[in-house]
Scaffold this motif. Structure first.
Motif, mmCIF file in Angstrom:
data_model
loop_
_atom_site.group_PDB
_atom_site.id
_atom_site.type_symbol
_atom_site.label_atom_id
_atom_site.label_comp_id
_atom_site.label_asym_id
_atom_site.label_seq_id
_atom_site.Cartn_x
_atom_site.Cartn_y
_atom_site.Cartn_z
ATOM 1 N N LYS A 124 4.380 -18.896 -11.707
ATOM 2 C CA LYS A 124 4.533 -17.751 -10.801
ATOM 3 C C LYS A 124 4.214 -16.427 -11.486
ATOM 4 N N GLY A 125 4.168 -16.412 -12.807
ATOM 5 C CA GLY A 125 3.785 -15.207 -13.544
ATOM 6 C C GLY A 125 4.871 -14.155 -13.666
ATOM 7 N N GLY A 126 6.111 -14.530 -13.415
ATOM 8 C CA GLY A 126 7.201 -13.564 -13.463
ATOM 9 C C GLY A 126 7.433 -12.960 -12.087
ATOM 10 N N TYR A 127 8.270 -11.943 -12.048
ATOM 11 C CA TYR A 127 8.646 -11.316 -10.782
ATOM 12 C C TYR A 127 8.494 -9.803 -10.855
ATOM 13 N N ILE A 128 8.303 -9.217 -9.689
ATOM 14 C CA ILE A 128 8.312 -7.770 -9.541
ATOM 15 C C ILE A 128 9.504 -7.455 -8.646
ATOM 16 N N LYS A 129 10.349 -6.548 -9.109
ATOM 17 C CA LYS A 129 11.582 -6.238 -8.382
ATOM 18 C C LYS A 129 11.700 -4.729 -8.182
ATOM 19 N N LEU A 130 11.931 -4.335 -6.924
ATOM 20 C CA LEU A 130 12.159 -2.914 -6.645
ATOM 21 C C LEU A 130 13.436 -2.458 -7.322
ATOM 22 N N ILE A 131 13.430 -1.228 -7.807
ATOM 23 C CA ILE A 131 14.640 -0.622 -8.345
ATOM 24 C C ILE A 131 15.016 0.549 -7.433
ATOM 25 N N LYS A 132 16.088 1.215 -7.734
ATOM 26 C CA LYS A 132 16.668 2.222 -6.839
ATOM 27 C C LYS A 132 15.644 3.220 -6.305
ATOM 28 N N GLU A 133 14.864 3.819 -7.167
ATOM 29 C CA GLU A 133 13.867 4.805 -6.734
ATOM 30 C C GLU A 133 12.813 4.165 -5.831
ATOM 31 N N GLY A 134 12.481 2.920 -6.097
ATOM 32 C CA GLY A 134 11.526 2.202 -5.251
ATOM 33 C C GLY A 134 12.050 2.019 -3.832
ATOM 34 N N TYR A 135 13.322 1.655 -3.718
ATOM 35 C CA TYR A 135 13.923 1.529 -2.388
ATOM 36 C C TYR A 135 13.918 2.875 -1.665
ATOM 37 N N ARG A 136 14.224 3.940 -2.398
ATOM 38 C CA ARG A 136 14.253 5.274 -1.799
ATOM 39 C C ARG A 136 12.859 5.662 -1.291
ATOM 40 N N LYS A 137 11.834 5.440 -2.101
ATOM 41 C CA LYS A 137 10.468 5.782 -1.688
ATOM 42 C C LYS A 137 9.987 4.889 -0.548
ATOM 43 N N TYR A 138 10.390 3.634 -0.571
ATOM 44 C CA TYR A 138 10.028 2.716 0.514
ATOM 45 C C TYR A 138 10.638 3.199 1.838
ATOM 46 N N GLU A 139 11.913 3.549 1.818
ATOM 47 C CA GLU A 139 12.578 4.041 3.033
ATOM 48 C C GLU A 139 11.913 5.319 3.535
ATOM 49 N N LYS A 140 11.563 6.208 2.635
ATOM 50 C CA LYS A 140 10.882 7.451 3.019
ATOM 51 C C LYS A 140 9.523 7.147 3.648
ATOM 52 N N MET A 141 8.774 6.224 3.039
ATOM 53 C CA MET A 141 7.469 5.848 3.560
ATOM 54 C C MET A 141 7.609 5.241 4.961
ATOM 55 N N MET A 142 8.604 4.377 5.157
ATOM 56 C CA MET A 142 8.806 3.760 6.464
ATOM 57 C C MET A 142 9.183 4.813 7.509
ATOM 58 N N HIS A 143 9.985 5.781 7.133
ATOM 59 C CA HIS A 143 10.369 6.852 8.046
ATOM 60 C C HIS A 143 9.129 7.646 8.484
ATOM 61 N N ILE A 144 8.278 7.980 7.537
ATOM 62 C CA ILE A 144 7.044 8.713 7.847
ATOM 63 C C ILE A 144 6.145 7.895 8.768
ATOM 64 N N LEU A 145 6.008 6.602 8.486
ATOM 65 C CA LEU A 145 5.173 5.741 9.328
ATOM 66 C C LEU A 145 5.735 5.621 10.742
ATOM 67 N N GLU A 146 7.056 5.529 10.861
ATOM 68 C CA GLU A 146 7.688 5.460 12.183
ATOM 69 C C GLU A 146 7.457 6.746 12.965
ATOM 70 N N GLN A 147 7.593 7.887 12.285
ATOM 71 C CA GLN A 147 7.348 9.164 12.951
ATOM 72 C C GLN A 147 5.898 9.285 13.408
ATOM 73 N N LYS A 148 5.005 8.844 12.550
ATOM 74 C CA LYS A 148 3.582 8.914 12.882
ATOM 75 C C LYS A 148 3.261 8.018 14.071
ATOM 76 N N SER A 149 3.852 6.829 14.127
ATOM 77 C CA SER A 149 3.575 5.929 15.248
ATOM 78 C C SER A 149 4.116 6.482 16.556
ATOM 79 N N LYS A 150 5.190 7.255 16.508
ATOM 80 C CA LYS A 150 5.734 7.865 17.717
ATOM 81 C C LYS A 150 4.814 8.980 18.215
ATOM 82 N N GLU A 151 4.144 9.653 17.287
ATOM 83 C CA GLU A 151 3.217 10.723 17.653
ATOM 84 C C GLU A 151 1.939 10.182 18.285
ATOM 85 N N ASP A 152 1.535 8.990 17.858
ATOM 86 C CA ASP A 152 0.273 8.394 18.366
ATOM 87 C C ASP A 152 0.478 7.841 19.705
#
Length: 125
Positions: A97-125
């Motif tokens: 499997k080559g090891g694992y990649i695991k999100l850490i705290k800042e990654g979760y924060r940036k992911y949530e921010k990115m999802m929020h932006i994408l949700e807002q953008k989809s509401k505008e479209d």
């Protein structure tokens, strides 16, 4: 000229790292390197913009991208978002499997921010 190339490389890396962040976030924060390679390859096959970010080559475990592998182990712009966990030496399946990649705290924060932006953008479209 070198500055322009550097800017293009930074944008490419950022886009690729954001794609990794999105995939990891949707996968609840942890995937094997092998699974990330396969998921991003599937996206790459069907999305023309993703095709511009990296190349894949045939490999014994399936399509493989050295660029993706490097970004997973040593991100250049999202350095504080995930960590690489090497395979356990005693486990043959972990080595495959080559090891694992695991999100850490800042990654979760940036992911949530990115999802929020994408949700807002989809509401505008």
């Amino acid at each position: 000229m070198i500055s322009k190339l550097s800017e293009l490389e930074d944008k490419r890396n950022k886009d690729l790292e954001m794609l990794v962040l999105l995939v990891l976030g949707k996968a609840n924060g942890e995937l094997s390197v092998l699974h990330l390679q396969k998921i991003i390859y599937t996206i790459w096959r069907f999305h023309p913009e993703v095709r511009k970010l990296l190349d894949f080559e045939p490999h014994i475990k399936g399509p493989y991208s050295e660029d993706l592998n490097e970004i997973l182990r040593e991100p250049t712009l999202l350095k504080d978002c995930w960590e690489y966990i090497p395979p356990k030496k005693s486990s043959k399946s972990e080595k495959i499997k080559g090891g694992y990649i695991k999100l850490i705290k800042e990654g979760y924060r940036k992911y949530e921010k990115m999802m929020h932006i994408l949700e807002q953008k989809s509401k505008e479209d």
